[in-house]
Scaffold this active site. Structure first.
Site, PDB file in Angstrom:
ATOM      1  N   CYS A 110      95.058 -55.709  95.875  1.00 22.24           N
ATOM      2  CA  CYS A 110      94.409 -55.383  97.164  1.00 22.24           C
ATOM      3  C   CYS A 110      95.412 -54.922  98.216  1.00 22.24           C
ATOM      4  O   CYS A 110      95.040 -54.287  99.200  1.00 22.24           O
ATOM      5  CB  CYS A 110      93.649 -56.590  97.690  1.00 22.24           C
ATOM      6  N   HIS A 156      91.832 -55.019 104.873  1.00 21.47           N
ATOM      7  CA  HIS A 156      91.313 -54.892 103.508  1.00 21.47           C
ATOM      8  C   HIS A 156      89.927 -55.533 103.499  1.00 21.47           C
ATOM      9  O   HIS A 156      89.748 -56.633 104.019  1.00 21.47           O
ATOM     10  CB  HIS A 156      92.261 -55.602 102.542  1.00 21.47           C
ATOM     11  N   ASN A 204      84.152 -55.128  97.656  1.00 21.59           N
ATOM     12  CA  ASN A 204      85.621 -55.175  97.708  1.00 21.59           C
ATOM     13  C   ASN A 204      86.160 -54.179  96.672  1.00 21.59           C
ATOM     14  O   ASN A 204      86.055 -54.419  95.471  1.00 21.59           O
ATOM     15  CB  ASN A 204      86.078 -56.608  97.407  1.00 21.59           C
TER      16      ASN A 204
HETATM   17  N1  COA Z   1      75.654 -66.419  93.519  1.00 22.25           N
HETATM   18  C1  COA Z   1      75.183 -67.660  93.673  1.00 22.25           C
HETATM   19  N2  COA Z   1      75.956 -68.756  93.637  1.00 22.25           N
HETATM   20  C2  COA Z   1      77.273 -68.569  93.446  1.00 22.25           C
HETATM   21  C3  COA Z   1      77.840 -67.300  93.278  1.00 22.25           C
HETATM   22  C4  COA Z   1      76.966 -66.202  93.319  1.00 22.25           C
HETATM   23  N3  COA Z   1      77.407 -64.942  93.172  1.00 22.25           N
HETATM   24  N4  COA Z   1      79.170 -67.450  93.110  1.00 22.25           N
HETATM   25  C5  COA Z   1      79.436 -68.744  93.157  1.00 22.25           C
HETATM   26  N5  COA Z   1      78.289 -69.442  93.352  1.00 22.25           N
HETATM   27  C6  COA Z   1      78.103 -70.876  93.454  1.00 22.25           C
HETATM   28  C7  COA Z   1      79.229 -71.673  92.849  1.00 22.25           C
HETATM   29  O1  COA Z   1      79.084 -71.745  91.446  1.00 22.25           O
HETATM   30  C8  COA Z   1      79.062 -73.007  93.526  1.00 22.25           C
HETATM   31  O2  COA Z   1      78.083 -73.711  92.867  1.00 22.25           O
HETATM   32  P1  COA Z   1      78.207 -75.303  92.648  1.00 22.25           P
HETATM   33  O3  COA Z   1      78.290 -75.877  94.022  1.00 22.25           O
HETATM   34  O4  COA Z   1      76.970 -75.655  91.906  1.00 22.25           O
HETATM   35  O5  COA Z   1      79.471 -75.497  91.873  1.00 22.25           O
HETATM   36  C9  COA Z   1      78.542 -72.642  94.906  1.00 22.25           C
HETATM   37  O6  COA Z   1      78.076 -71.279  94.802  1.00 22.25           O
HETATM   38  C10 COA Z   1      79.587 -72.736  95.971  1.00 22.25           C
HETATM   39  O7  COA Z   1      80.762 -72.136  95.467  1.00 22.25           O
HETATM   40  P2  COA Z   1      82.048 -72.035  96.309  1.00 22.25           P
HETATM   41  O8  COA Z   1      83.096 -71.350  95.500  1.00 22.25           O
HETATM   42  O9  COA Z   1      82.371 -73.325  96.937  1.00 22.25           O
HETATM   43  O10 COA Z   1      81.489 -71.049  97.446  1.00 22.25           O
HETATM   44  P3  COA Z   1      82.239 -70.472  98.637  1.00 22.25           P
HETATM   45  O11 COA Z   1      81.538 -70.826  99.885  1.00 22.25           O
HETATM   46  O12 COA Z   1      83.718 -70.743  98.558  1.00 22.25           O
HETATM   47  O13 COA Z   1      82.034 -68.919  98.414  1.00 22.25           O
HETATM   48  C11 COA Z   1      83.281 -67.042  97.634  1.00 22.25           C
HETATM   49  C12 COA Z   1      82.522 -68.293  97.250  1.00 22.25           C
HETATM   50  C13 COA Z   1      83.849 -66.441  96.370  1.00 22.25           C
HETATM   51  C14 COA Z   1      82.313 -66.076  98.293  1.00 22.25           C
HETATM   52  C15 COA Z   1      84.389 -67.445  98.627  1.00 22.25           C
HETATM   53  O14 COA Z   1      85.183 -68.457  98.077  1.00 22.25           O
HETATM   54  C16 COA Z   1      85.250 -66.313  99.011  1.00 22.25           C
HETATM   55  O15 COA Z   1      84.815 -65.416  99.712  1.00 22.25           O
HETATM   56  N6  COA Z   1      86.541 -66.318  98.584  1.00 22.25           N
HETATM   57  C17 COA Z   1      87.425 -65.219  98.821  1.00 22.25           C
HETATM   58  C18 COA Z   1      87.162 -64.161  97.785  1.00 22.25           C
HETATM   59  C19 COA Z   1      87.854 -62.879  98.064  1.00 22.25           C
HETATM   60  O16 COA Z   1      87.727 -62.326  99.121  1.00 22.25           O
HETATM   61  N7  COA Z   1      88.597 -62.413  97.085  1.00 22.25           N
HETATM   62  C20 COA Z   1      89.281 -61.199  97.152  1.00 22.25           C
HETATM   63  C21 COA Z   1      90.504 -61.336  97.967  1.00 22.25           C
HETATM   64  S1  COA Z   1      91.369 -59.851  97.920  1.00 22.25           S
END
Ligand code: COA
Length: 330
Positions: free
Chosen positions: A112, A257, A287
């Site tokens: 990224c 980004h 993304n």
């Molecule tokens: N749809 C529905 N549920 C989802 C899901 C989706 N696409 N992806 C994950 N979940 C679920 C998880 O399995 C978890 O379930 P559980 O509680 O039964 O285990 C629940 O949602 C919460 O997951 P969690 O990882 O705690 O959610 P979060 O609030 O952290 O959001 C992201 C997940 C990935 C959106 C978040 O962590 C994020 O934005 N991270 C940064 C990612 C990013 O920008 N990456 C690129 C950087 S360059």
């Protein structure tokens, strides 16, 4: 001498994939995706359309804008984490597809942060007098490598395809151009956002077994990435501002980004950047990794959001971890 952006353009594949389209493939919902990421739709390639093809479209448009032809370019920098092949890189494929002379072509592998790393390299190569006209491309085809089952939903709903390109040329010392960049990496977090296979750590005879185990799908520790990203984005902006003797309020346009809207909003809030000075298009493209900054910058420039003399700051964070920022006088 200063290196300036003479052309900035983008290309996204025609196929629009909405959150509702993904609901059919995995246990997810439009509401969850919008609330957690801000993404509503993204673009996917058609089969057979590769990262170098997306880069080619963006590169042609950027060259047109700069009033240059492929024969005018001295050097290619191609940033991607999803190259057409493990080797050779996309840079040489673009050299051939554009019909450039046998100029050098470098692939950048900082995910990224690839466009910011590439811009910093282009700036240094131009200011040193090594090259005068560099084509920098950030392009990705992620849709072919994602796990579209519930197991892979955390990443599948976020990452997408697209390309952006910039033509960087030698300019005047006191005219528009790149003022400074800062680049960082912290490899202890390499496995928080990574793809293990194909790998050279195991004999190729084990590849089938590893693929059967799903180890060829990208993996992400979303919470860890979120935590580091919000901190590093802010640090990198402050660091590049300090380098040029500017303040947060001097920023006319911040182009982060497009990782996810919650990250951009948190960063903007910490930096006191109001929406009018922030570029957000993740809702339409998801993304797109190395392509996200040039796509966002290209759209903002086309909308007239960067005016001559403006201080434009690009900032990125991603797998590696890597992060960095570039300050540009527009
Ligand atoms: N749809 C529905 N549920 C989802 C899901 C989706 N696409 N992806 C994950 N979940 C679920 C998880 O399995 C978890 O379930 P559980 O509680 O039964 O285990 C629940 O949602 C919460 O997951 P969690 O990882 O705690 O959610 P979060 O609030 O952290 O959001 C992201 C997940 C990935 C959106 C978040 O962590 C994020 O934005 N991270 C940064 C990612 C990013 O920008 N990456 C690129 C950087 S360059």
């Amino acid at each position: 001498m200063r290196a300036k952006i003479a052309g900035i353009a983008h290309y996204v594949p025609e196929r629009v994939v909405t959150n509702h389209d993904l609901e059919v493939l995995m246990d997810t919902s439009d509401a969850w995706i919008v609330e957690r990421t801000g993404i509503r739709e993204r673009r996917y390639v058609r089969e057979g359309q590769g990262t170098s093809d997306l880069g080619l479209e963006a590169a042609r448009a950027a060259l047109d804008q700069a009033g240059l032809t492929p024969a005018d370019i001295d050097f290619i920098i191609f940033a991607t984490l999803s190259p057409d092949y493990m080797f050779p890189g996309c840079g040489v494929l673009l050299q051939q597809k554009l019909g450039c002379p046998t100029i050098g072509a470098l692939d950048v592998r900082t995910q990224c942060t690839g466009f910011v790393y590439g811009l910093s390299m282009a700036d240094a190569l131009i200011r040193s007098g090594t090259y005068r006209r560099i084509l920098l491309v950030g392009a990705e085809t992620q849709s072919m490598g994602l796990n579209f089952t519930t197991e892979g939903r955390d990443m599948a709903v976020i990452f997408a395809d697209g390309a952006g390109a910039a033509v960087i040329v030698a300019g005047d010392d006191d005219g528009p151009g790149i003022l400074a960049s800062v680049l960082h990496s912290e490899g202890q977090y390499a496995k928080e956002l990574w793809m293990e296979v194909p790998t050279c750590l195991a004999p190729s005879t084990r590849m089938t077994e590893m693929i059967a185990e799903g180890r060829h799908f990208p993996q992400m520790n979303g919470r860890e990435v979120f935590k580091h990203a919000t901190r590093r984005f802010v640090e990198a902006v402050d660091e590049v501002l300090e380098k040029i003797g500017a303040k947060r309020e001097d920023i006319a346009l911040l182009v982060p980004h497009q990782a996810n809207k919650r990250i951009s909003d948190a960063v903007a809030e910490r930096l006191s950047i109001e929406p009018a000075r922030l570029v957000v298009n993740v809702q339409r493209y998801g993304n797109t990794t190395a392509a996200s900054i040039p796509i966002a910058l290209s759209e903002a420039v086309a909308e007239g959001r960067a005016r001559p003399g403006d201080l434009v700051v690009l900032v990125a964070f991603g797998s590696g971890f890597t992060w960095g920022a570039t300050a540009i006088r527009w």
